[in-house]
Enzyme design. Structure first.
Site, PDB file in Angstrom:
ATOM      1  N   ASP A 162       0.347  -7.580   1.194  1.00 54.69           N
ATOM      2  CA  ASP A 162       0.753  -6.194   1.459  1.00 54.69           C
ATOM      3  C   ASP A 162       2.274  -6.032   1.526  1.00 54.69           C
ATOM      4  O   ASP A 162       2.796  -5.337   2.389  1.00 54.69           O
ATOM      5  CB  ASP A 162       0.097  -5.681   2.752  1.00 54.69           C
ATOM      6  CG  ASP A 162       0.035  -4.151   2.795  1.00 54.69           C
ATOM      7  OD1 ASP A 162       0.485  -3.518   1.815  1.00 54.69           O
ATOM      8  OD2 ASP A 162      -0.430  -3.600   3.791  1.00 54.69           O
ATOM      9  N   SER A 186       4.763   2.140   8.310  1.00 55.31           N
ATOM     10  CA  SER A 186       4.430   1.032   7.408  1.00 55.31           C
ATOM     11  C   SER A 186       5.625   0.665   6.541  1.00 55.31           C
ATOM     12  O   SER A 186       6.246   1.544   5.947  1.00 55.31           O
ATOM     13  CB  SER A 186       3.266   1.419   6.489  1.00 55.31           C
ATOM     14  OG  SER A 186       2.099   1.548   7.224  1.00 55.31           O
ATOM     15  N   HIS A 226       0.825  -1.221   0.000  1.00 57.49           N
ATOM     16  CA  HIS A 226       0.000   0.000   0.000  1.00 57.49           C
ATOM     17  C   HIS A 226       0.855   1.266   0.000  1.00 57.49           C
ATOM     18  O   HIS A 226       0.367   2.347  -0.321  1.00 57.49           O
ATOM     19  CB  HIS A 226      -0.999  -0.006   1.177  1.00 57.49           C
ATOM     20  CG  HIS A 226      -0.401   0.221   2.526  1.00 57.49           C
ATOM     21  ND1 HIS A 226      -0.221  -0.789   3.454  1.00 57.49           N
ATOM     22  CD2 HIS A 226       0.044   1.342   3.137  1.00 57.49           C
ATOM     23  CE1 HIS A 226       0.304  -0.293   4.558  1.00 57.49           C
ATOM     24  NE2 HIS A 226       0.474   1.002   4.391  1.00 57.49           N
TER      25      HIS A 226
END
Length: 413
Positions: A89, A167, A58
């Protein structure tokens, strides 16, 4: 002295953590022939063997340009995207410039941690340009719902906060080895400091899949909808003996290889020699249990699996070739622009989860029409190329007077 040694061991790994700058241009589902205004984001990543960098999918979704910056450097290096794994992901990047790789030791992967093992999440969260370190312990290991991929894979829950920008950063154990990638946090009024980490088995699967096939092919799934067999009367009516355990097949995907051999109402007793309990779990290390989908996700596309089923009180064994099943309403467009067709001012487009999110917002699971949600959650495609098509809007013209109010109406064939 011991403290100094562990500090010294962890430092090279910290230098392998990079800041990822990405310019995104998302598709415009309302006007599918255009793209939305581009925007920028920053996240984290880390260098692994083979001149490659790992980050979250993402973080580079709908990328136009990706740049990386090393710790303590003032230079941003242009990166190219090798593979994006939407389900897990994870994304794999590389940099052409040799200067980027100088003086950096790649991160080594460690084993799947145990409960209460200490973990340190390193990254570049929002609010500053310097590296940030947060510590916590592993509080849970289970099959998690991956928000970005709309899938369920093995995940670690930790009590360290994972903020936006963290992230893609690595989670290290106390030996300085990477045990996962930070990827999402739980936003809930009753919960604080709960973060989630993609564990090494999922990361290694992604990397090996890319190395085997030269591209990311995905995680195989068993194309069936099943139910638990905890009800004793249900077990009795299905002809199960007292010592037999398993789960009952409710529906099978007609496009999946399993459709040729399995039948609705079959009881799956075991997968690859591992017995499945009535609640759909299988043994996991240290006396823990985990959903049997974990066994399926450990396989690769095209692998075979031995399945033992109970049908009409007889035990049957099948070898099934596993594949990544396509959903009737796909969870992702895999970087491709939405397909559309315009005739007489009517704009027809195929429904996908990103389309629903665009039209009905983040709470599309509550706001979208029930008919579409039922197809999203429970229906299988009847053929490999079946799509759900809607009239997304009507471009007003003389030819379509009286039809202007048709919006997001499914087309029937």
């Amino acid at each position: 002295i011991n403290g100094e040694c562990s500090e010294a061991r962890a430092l090279p790994a910290m230098d392998a953590v990079v800041k990822v700058f990405c310019v995104h241009t998302e598709p415009n589902f309302s006007l599918p022939w255009q793209r939305k205004r581009q925007y920028s984001s920053s996240s984290s990543g880390f260098i692994i063997k083979g001149r490659r960098v790992l980050t979250n999918a993402h973080s580079v979704e709908h990328y136009t340009q990706v740049k990386l910056k090393k710790r303590g450097s003032d230079t941003k290096y242009l990166a190219s995207v090798l593979a994006i794994g939407t389900e897990c992901d994870v994304a794999l990047l590389t940099v052409e410039d040799n200067e980027f790789w100088e003086g950096v030791s790649p991160v080594d992967f460690g084993e799947l941690p145990a409960l209460q093992d200490a973990v340190t999440v390193v990254g570049y969260p929002i609010g500053g340009d310097t590296i940030s370190v947060t510590s916590g312990v592993v509080s849970r290991i289970e099959i998690l719902s991956y928000v970005h991929g709309s899938t369920e894979l093995l995940g670690l829950q930790i009590d360290a906060a994972i903020n936006s920008g963290n992230s893609g950063g690595p989670a290290f154990n106390d030996k300085g080895n990477c045990v996962g990638i930070a990827f999402q946090s739980l936003k809930h009024e009753d919960a604080e400091n709960i973060g989630y980490v993609i564990p090494t088995p999922v990361i290694i699967h992604f990397i090996q899949d890319y190395e085997r096939n030269g591209a990311y092919t995905g995680f195989p799934i068993l194309g069936v909808e099943w139910q638990k067999m905890e009800n004793p009367d249900l077990r009795l009516s299905s002809g199960m003996k007292v010592d037999q355990k398993g789960v009952r097949i409710r529906k099978i995907d007609p496009t999946a290889p399993e459709f040729k051999v399995l039948k609705a109402s079959d009881i799956i007793l075991s997968f690859d020699g591992v017995d499945i309990a009535n609640d759909g779990t299988v043994p996991f290390r240290h006396g823990e249990r985990i959903g049997f989908s974990y066994l399926v996700s450990q396989k690769y596309t095209g692998d075979s699996a031995a399945i033992k089923v109970l049908r009409d009180s007889a035990i049957l064994k099948f070898d099934i070739k596993l594949s990544t099943n396509r959903r009737l309403i796909p969870a992702h467009n895999k970087g491709r622009p939405p397909s559309y067709y315009i005739i007489g001012g009517f704009v027809f487009t195929a429904v996908s989860v990103p389309y629903l999110r665009s039209e009905y917002g983040k709470d599309y699971e509550y706001e979208a029409p029930v008919k579409l949600l039922d197809k999203l959650l429970h229906e299988f495609p009847q053929s490999p190329d079946e799509q759900i098509v809607v009239v997304s809007q009507v471009l007003v013209a003389d030819i379509n007077i009286g039809y202007e109010d048709i919006v997001n109406t499914q087309v029937g064939f």
